[in-house]
Design a protein around this motif. Sequence first.
Motif, PDB file in Angstrom:
ATOM      1  N   TYR A  89       0.850  -1.186   0.000  1.00  0.00           N
ATOM      2  CA  TYR A  89       0.000   0.000   0.000  1.00  0.00           C
ATOM      3  C   TYR A  89       0.885   1.236   0.000  1.00  0.00           C
ATOM      4  O   TYR A  89       1.786   1.370   0.845  1.00  0.00           O
ATOM      5  N   GLU A  90       0.652   2.147  -0.948  1.00  0.00           N
ATOM      6  CA  GLU A  90       1.372   3.408  -1.007  1.00  0.00           C
ATOM      7  C   GLU A  90       0.600   4.478  -0.242  1.00  0.00           C
ATOM      8  O   GLU A  90      -0.598   4.679  -0.470  1.00  0.00           O
ATOM      9  N   LEU A  91       1.291   5.140   0.681  1.00  0.00           N
ATOM     10  CA  LEU A  91       0.653   6.162   1.503  1.00  0.00           C
ATOM     11  C   LEU A  91       0.095   7.286   0.638  1.00  0.00           C
ATOM     12  O   LEU A  91       0.740   7.734  -0.318  1.00  0.00           O
ATOM     13  N   GLN A  92      -1.118   7.728   0.994  1.00  0.00           N
ATOM     14  CA  GLN A  92      -1.813   8.771   0.262  1.00  0.00           C
ATOM     15  C   GLN A  92      -1.788  10.082   1.049  1.00  0.00           C
ATOM     16  O   GLN A  92      -1.604  10.101   2.268  1.00  0.00           O
ATOM     17  N   ASP A  93      -2.007  11.185   0.328  1.00  0.00           N
ATOM     18  CA  ASP A  93      -2.045  12.488   0.973  1.00  0.00           C
ATOM     19  C   ASP A  93      -3.140  12.515   2.039  1.00  0.00           C
ATOM     20  O   ASP A  93      -4.303  12.201   1.766  1.00  0.00           O
ATOM     21  N   GLY A  94      -2.761  12.870   3.265  1.00  0.00           N
ATOM     22  CA  GLY A  94      -3.719  12.956   4.360  1.00  0.00           C
ATOM     23  C   GLY A  94      -3.869  11.700   5.179  1.00  0.00           C
ATOM     24  O   GLY A  94      -4.629  11.696   6.167  1.00  0.00           O
ATOM     25  N   ASP A  95      -3.180  10.623   4.838  1.00  0.00           N
ATOM     26  CA  ASP A  95      -3.266   9.389   5.623  1.00  0.00           C
ATOM     27  C   ASP A  95      -2.769   9.608   7.051  1.00  0.00           C
ATOM     28  O   ASP A  95      -1.774  10.310   7.285  1.00  0.00           O
ATOM     29  N   LEU A  96      -3.457   8.983   7.983  1.00  0.00           N
ATOM     30  CA  LEU A  96      -3.031   8.953   9.388  1.00  0.00           C
ATOM     31  C   LEU A  96      -2.355   7.607   9.628  1.00  0.00           C
ATOM     32  O   LEU A  96      -3.003   6.552   9.569  1.00  0.00           O
ATOM     33  N   LEU A  97      -1.065   7.646   9.862  1.00  0.00           N
ATOM     34  CA  LEU A  97      -0.249   6.436   9.993  1.00  0.00           C
ATOM     35  C   LEU A  97       0.221   6.260  11.430  1.00  0.00           C
ATOM     36  O   LEU A  97       0.806   7.176  12.011  1.00  0.00           O
ATOM     37  N   SER A  98      -0.021   5.076  11.988  1.00  0.00           N
ATOM     38  CA  SER A  98       0.538   4.708  13.292  1.00  0.00           C
ATOM     39  C   SER A  98       1.564   3.596  13.079  1.00  0.00           C
ATOM     40  O   SER A  98       1.289   2.629  12.362  1.00  0.00           O
ATOM     41  N   VAL A  99       2.729   3.763  13.681  1.00  0.00           N
ATOM     42  CA  VAL A  99       3.814   2.789  13.553  1.00  0.00           C
ATOM     43  C   VAL A  99       4.198   2.307  14.944  1.00  0.00           C
ATOM     44  O   VAL A  99       4.490   3.113  15.833  1.00  0.00           O
ATOM     45  N   ASP A 100       4.216   1.007  15.129  1.00  0.00           N
ATOM     46  CA  ASP A 100       4.573   0.378  16.401  1.00  0.00           C
ATOM     47  C   ASP A 100       5.769  -0.526  16.138  1.00  0.00           C
ATOM     48  O   ASP A 100       5.785  -1.291  15.169  1.00  0.00           O
ATOM     49  N   PHE A 101       6.783  -0.435  17.016  1.00  0.00           N
ATOM     50  CA  PHE A 101       8.027  -1.172  16.790  1.00  0.00           C
ATOM     51  C   PHE A 101       8.610  -1.624  18.119  1.00  0.00           C
ATOM     52  O   PHE A 101       8.670  -0.856  19.076  1.00  0.00           O
ATOM     53  N   ALA A 102       9.018  -2.880  18.159  1.00  0.00           N
ATOM     54  CA  ALA A 102       9.691  -3.425  19.333  1.00  0.00           C
ATOM     55  C   ALA A 102      10.865  -4.272  18.872  1.00  0.00           C
ATOM     56  O   ALA A 102      10.781  -4.975  17.860  1.00  0.00           O
ATOM     57  N   ALA A 103      11.965  -4.190  19.614  1.00  0.00           N
ATOM     58  CA  ALA A 103      13.152  -4.961  19.265  1.00  0.00           C
ATOM     59  C   ALA A 103      13.934  -5.294  20.524  1.00  0.00           C
ATOM     60  O   ALA A 103      13.796  -4.639  21.567  1.00  0.00           O
ATOM     61  N   THR A 120      -0.991  16.429   3.605  1.00  0.00           N
ATOM     62  CA  THR A 120      -1.893  17.470   4.097  1.00  0.00           C
ATOM     63  C   THR A 120      -2.752  16.931   5.234  1.00  0.00           C
ATOM     64  O   THR A 120      -3.518  15.987   5.048  1.00  0.00           O
ATOM     65  N   PRO A 121      -2.638  17.518   6.437  1.00  0.00           N
ATOM     66  CA  PRO A 121      -3.359  16.954   7.584  1.00  0.00           C
ATOM     67  C   PRO A 121      -4.794  17.448   7.688  1.00  0.00           C
ATOM     68  O   PRO A 121      -5.145  18.534   7.230  1.00  0.00           O
ATOM     69  N   ARG A 122      -5.630  16.610   8.301  1.00  0.00           N
ATOM     70  CA  ARG A 122      -6.935  17.044   8.772  1.00  0.00           C
ATOM     71  C   ARG A 122      -6.751  17.534  10.207  1.00  0.00           C
ATOM     72  O   ARG A 122      -6.076  16.882  11.009  1.00  0.00           O
ATOM     73  N   GLY A 231     -15.361   2.988  10.998  1.00  0.00           N
ATOM     74  CA  GLY A 231     -14.532   3.609   9.978  1.00  0.00           C
ATOM     75  C   GLY A 231     -13.794   4.854  10.427  1.00  0.00           C
ATOM     76  O   GLY A 231     -13.071   5.476   9.636  1.00  0.00           O
ATOM     77  N   SER A 232     -13.953   5.257  11.689  1.00  0.00           N
ATOM     78  CA  SER A 232     -13.237   6.440  12.174  1.00  0.00           C
ATOM     79  C   SER A 232     -11.761   6.121  12.373  1.00  0.00           C
ATOM     80  O   SER A 232     -11.365   4.967  12.545  1.00  0.00           O
ATOM     81  N   ARG A 233     -10.952   7.159  12.326  1.00  0.00           N
ATOM     82  CA  ARG A 233      -9.507   6.995  12.345  1.00  0.00           C
ATOM     83  C   ARG A 233      -8.960   6.955  13.771  1.00  0.00           C
ATOM     84  O   ARG A 233      -9.620   7.394  14.715  1.00  0.00           O
TER      85      ARG A 233
END
Length: 255
Positions: A89-103, A120-122, A231-233
């Motif tokens: 999936y290619e990130l789109q303008d305005g996407d809200l992305l959460s990234v979780d990482f553990a190592a 562009t943010p909402r 469907g809410s973010r």
Amino acid sequence: MIELRTPTQIEQMRPAGRFVADVLTALQDKADVGVNLLELDELAHQMIKDRGAESCYIDYHPSFGASPFGKVLCTSVNDAVLHGLPHDYELQDGDLLSVDFAASVDGWVSDSALSVVVGTPRQEDLDLIETTTRALEAGIAAALPGNRIGDISAAIAAVAHAKGLAINTQFGGHGVGRTMHGDPHVPNDGRAGRGFKLQAGLVIAIEPWFLHTTDEIFTDADGWTLRSADGSRGAHMEHTVAITADGPLVLTRRA
């Protein structure tokens, strides 16, 4: 079983915290319109190899997962808020992305997460991220010897409730040490003065996550990604925190 760490062991956990923080910073810098989620996962995978660290996710297969996770990141986009399985999936303008990482570095684990808006943010997304961040900091501030788990939970919930947000308590914070998930569970809502009494040496991940208009979630067809029922973010913030005699020490604080 709840385990307490010595001051020496907490010092030994610092490199894992710094590494996790550095990876998330690199991912935040990389995330942009047109960037594929698999590119983000590959960047984190390469950083793990370069550091000689170990992924906590790639072979992870708890009871709620359909299969071993198979990736080194959780990338949750828009209505996905937790456990997002990286895919094409290619990130789109305005996407809200959460990234979780553990190592794991030298046998010690750290776990952290952040949320960002790509392009562009909402305003409502920026507000949700800001509220989630403040809830995380409130939880950290309550992580003091002599307090209780409920004090952390109540501090997180107070920030969310002030903004009218509902809170899901199925998934929350947890103990961290030699493995990614351990006792105690740290829910994002609770009553002050209740639960396990906090002691110096306890290391926990504190991780508020909220959705705009619901606390209901469901599992995507990939068997991992958790999405909002309406469907809410969503936004998700997390730090690994050591409770010390001098107060909370955030091991995954980003520069």
